[in-house]
Enzyme design. Structure first.
Site, PDB file in Angstrom:
ATOM      1  N   HIS A 308     -21.974 -89.006 -13.802  1.00 30.95           N
ATOM      2  CA  HIS A 308     -22.024 -87.902 -14.757  1.00 30.95           C
ATOM      3  C   HIS A 308     -22.711 -88.366 -16.041  1.00 30.95           C
ATOM      4  O   HIS A 308     -22.630 -89.539 -16.419  1.00 30.95           O
ATOM      5  CB  HIS A 308     -20.616 -87.432 -15.101  1.00 30.95           C
ATOM      6  CG  HIS A 308     -19.903 -86.801 -13.939  1.00 30.95           C
ATOM      7  ND1 HIS A 308     -20.538 -86.014 -13.021  1.00 30.95           N
ATOM      8  CD2 HIS A 308     -18.594 -86.845 -13.560  1.00 30.95           C
ATOM      9  CE1 HIS A 308     -19.661 -85.592 -12.126  1.00 30.95           C
ATOM     10  NE2 HIS A 308     -18.476 -86.086 -12.421  1.00 30.95           N
ATOM     11  N   CYS A 357     -27.436 -85.841 -14.712  1.00 28.50           N
ATOM     12  CA  CYS A 357     -27.840 -84.574 -15.307  1.00 28.50           C
ATOM     13  C   CYS A 357     -28.354 -84.779 -16.723  1.00 28.50           C
ATOM     14  O   CYS A 357     -27.970 -85.729 -17.405  1.00 28.50           O
ATOM     15  CB  CYS A 357     -26.641 -83.629 -15.320  1.00 28.50           C
ATOM     16  SG  CYS A 357     -26.930 -82.081 -16.174  1.00 28.50           S
TER      17      CYS A 357
END
Length: 721
Positions: A308, A357
């Protein structure tokens, strides 16, 4: 985390205040006039950036009015306390709302927050900044006091026009804005000044004087360089981190396979690789510290991260597995800070491959002021996706591969300039109908030389730096030697070890010799240190796959019992465990046991002690690693034996087994089955409605869309965060 008794009471989180006080404060907020109620407090706290709440959480607070003793304000204060909001911060929010009645509960005579009566307490200090002409200057200072403090900003000793607010901003700076700044905070009872900070302004384009002869030679290659051999590295080292098992966020799968395969490839290119799974914040910071010790002048350094992350204001942030929900820059590692430290080592090449991301984190409004990077021609960033965009995972047969790694590994060993290689990977990704128009590799580079990952290592003899580097790397990859244990009953057991990652150890046991009079015989390992948190139900399995070790199964001996020890970085003392032998004689109903204690020292990464808490010099928000990390999201793709060629994976060492440098690559997939897009990468593995409602920083959309794609064996394409 407990608060030290020596900590100022004002630094206590709200939820450490007594319940009677919180009840009285909640009552005042519940019945407050418009503009000073609990919703206004929530909005003020949200604008602070660190304690923003979701619309769902605010709705849940509002519904408390339907309960007999329910209080929206009480629910809000509990949420703020869980986010780490302190009493001083709460007082600052209430002062901004001019809520004097609520403030009286927090600062009566004999103040609960430990602030001297009628004194101003400075809680936010401005930070020094290095800017370029045309950039925006933002300075912030904050204080609490009774009465509410006023503000006045100064530059070089002179008060600034329009400098009478907490935040002083200049939208377009010029050289005249350079200087020493500070803020004066005052009321009719007290007067305080912030620390003095420096604002440096540089020009974006610098004129360089040169002679006519030098000017005429511009663009012509240097003959000496032209005739020189290809570039070489003093050494090549890589740190690979894959975070999957998040405590407060949905789990991931692809990083395990991606890190493993990249380890394989980089070792074939003579990189010293440290591969780590599932690191907390302190472990990530300490791992980076150890990685920096391997760097030196002329060394090639490569950092790969899968997990993440997010990107704010051009800074990329990597999210540790223990990051709170929601997380902010203070909980993450900033890639740009790591780059700065690598530059200080005068590395020959700095490559960052970020498989995460790059969506903006709406819960983090912090604008980090980083020290300027050096102007060097050796930096390459490969982002798995474009700025502000998502990436995808493809799932199949229990394993996962990222889209980025799926295409990167097919070209990783090519002898090409690294930017050329990444350009071709980007082209390959662009031809993939699965992600076309949805995910595209982005490359940022200042590379002016033809540097490649395949460049040879220049043999410089046994320099002190080289010896120290080799020793440091070897410490993190030392496996216990295989051993034979003899038991009194005449049974002999072989105990072997293999490394799946630098912090994941496989232990296998097998019976080597058994007297004929013994009917049944089984050996298993138990009593591991509590640091490792081993579930006995997942140990001593008949196949490596049953323990979660899918990647090394072909390289381990057969007919053994296998135990997988992950998170070796948490091991504080020696790895001591018990080998228990269970056996039976014919005609005897009761079974017998013998036990032997085994001490194998500190294997692999445990020797480096990265479990220790990080030092202050690398955990403050304006320090090396306390910044936000860009999280390109990679695609996950599950490998099946049908799609792979035989291989031997890296890091697997065991007796009587040759180590192969070959690696397995999936074959091309044929499109004949439907793909289903699920939610963001964080939700690939736990897709319950509860998780979808979690207050997770918005890094990807939460929409679920069916794609009209097809792929072999019902592969699933999923968004990743």
């Amino acid at each position: 985390m407990s608060v030290s008794p020596a900590a100022p009471p004002g630094s206590l989180p709200i939820n450490r205040l007594g319940e009677p006080l919180l009840r009285r404060l909640s009552g005042v907020l519940d019945r407050a006039a418009p503009g000073r109620g609990w919703r206004d407090l929530a909005q003020r706290a949200g604008s602070h950036g660190r304690v923003k709440l979701s619309s769902l959480e605010l709705e849940q607070c509002s519904l408390k009015v339907l309960e007999p003793e329910g209080s929206p304000s009480w629910s809000l204060l509990r949420l703020l306390g869980e986010r780490g909001c302190t009493v001083v911060e709460l007082m600052e929010f209430l002062q901004a709302l001019e809520h004097t009645e609520a403030l009286q509960y927090l600062s009566p005579p004999g103040s609960l927050v430990g602030l001297p009566e009628n004194k101003i307490h400075v809680c936010i200090q401005p930070q020094s900044q290095n800017l370029m002409v045309g950039d925006t200057l933002v300075l912030e200072c904050g204080a609490v006091g009774n009465p509410v403090p006023h503000y006045q900003w100064f530059r070089n000793g002179f008060p600034l026009t329009n400098g009478n607010r907490k935040v002083y901003m200049v939208s377009y700076v010029d050289m005249e804005h350079q200087g020493t700044y500070w803020c004066r905070m005052f009321n009719d009872q007290d007067n305080q000044e912030s620390k003095k900070i420096e604002v440096m302004i540089g020009r974006k384009a610098m004129a360089v004087e040169c002679t006519e002869e030098e000017f005429s030679s511009l663009g012509k290659p240097d003959l000496q360089e032209q005739s020189a051999d290809r570039p070489s590295a003093i050494d090549k080292v890589a740190l690979l981190i894959g975070n999957m098992s998040y405590w407060n966020h949905p789990q991931l799968k692809a990083p395990m396979v991606d890190v493993y395969e990249l380890t394989n490839l980089l070792r074939q290119l003579d990189f010293k690789v440290v591969s780590l799974l599932d690191l907390t914040e302190s472990e990530m910071r300490n791992a980076v510290d150890e990685f920096l010790l391997l760097l030196d002048k002329g060394v090639y350094g490569l950092l790969y991260y899968a997990g993440h992350g997010y990107e704010n204001y051009g800074n990329s942030f990597m999210v540790p597995i223990d990051a709170p929900n929601p997380y902010r820059s203070a909980n993450c590692l900033c890639v740009q800070n790591i780059l700065k430290l690598m530059q200080e080592k005068e590395t020959g090449l700095n490559v960052f491959l970020l498989d995460m991301c790059r969506k903006r984190n709406e819960y983090d409004d912090t604008i980090l002021i980083l020290d300027a990077l050096k102007v060097t021609a050796n930096i390459v960033f490969g982002y798995a996706t474009c700025q502000g965009a998502e990436a995808f995972e493809i799932q199949h047969s229990g394993l996962a591969n990222g889209i980025f790694m799926k295409f990167l590994k097919e070209r990783m060993l090519e002898d090409k300039k690294i930017t050329v290689l990444l350009d071709e990977v980007a082209e390959d990704m662009g031809k993939c109908h699965l992600t076309k128009g949805k995910q595209a590799l982005e490359i940022r580079s200042s590379l002016s030389e033809k540097r490649a990952l395949t460049d040879p290592i220049q043999q410089t003899g046994s320099s002190a730096e080289s010896l120290a580097r080799n020793l440091q790397w070897a410490k993190a990859h030392e496996l216990p030697e295989s051993m034979y244990l003899d038991f009194k009953c005449g049974v002999q057991i072989q105990l072997g070890f293999a490394a799946e990652f630098s912090n994941v150890l496989i232990i296998y046991t097998r019976i080597v010799k058994k007297p004929p009079e013994i009917l049944v015989c089984k050996a298993y390992v138990t009593d591991f240190p509590l640091d490792l948190d081993i579930d006995p139900k997942e140990a001593n399995k008949g196949t490596p796959e049953e323990t979660g070790s899918y990647l090394v199964s072909k390289d381990l001996p057969k007919h053994c019992l296998y135990t997988r020890l992950s998170s070796l970085q948490k091991l504080k003392e020696h790895l001591i465990f018990t080998v228990c032998l269970h056996y039976e004689y014919p005609g005897i109903d009761d079974s017998l046991d013998e036990r032997k204690e085994v001490n194998v020292g500190k294997p692999l990464i445990a020797k480096l002690g990265i479990h220790h808490g990080f030092e202050e010099n690398c955990c403050m928000s304006n320090r090396p690693f306390h910044t936000q990390a860009s999280t390109p999201v990679a695609a996950e793709y599950y490998l099946s034996p049908n799609h792979c060629q035989p291989n031997s994976y890296p890091g697997v060492h065991h007796p009587n087994s040759a180590h192969s440098d070959h690696f397995r690559q999936p074959e091309a997939c044929h499109c004949n089955a439907t793909l289903n897009v699920r939610t963001s990468r964080q939700e690939v593995w736990t897709c319950s409605s509860h998780i979808r409602k979690n207050n997770i920083p918005v890094e990807t959309t939460d929409d679920t869309v069916d794609l009209g794609f097809s792929f072999s064996n019902s592969l699933r394409l999923s968004k990743k965060q």
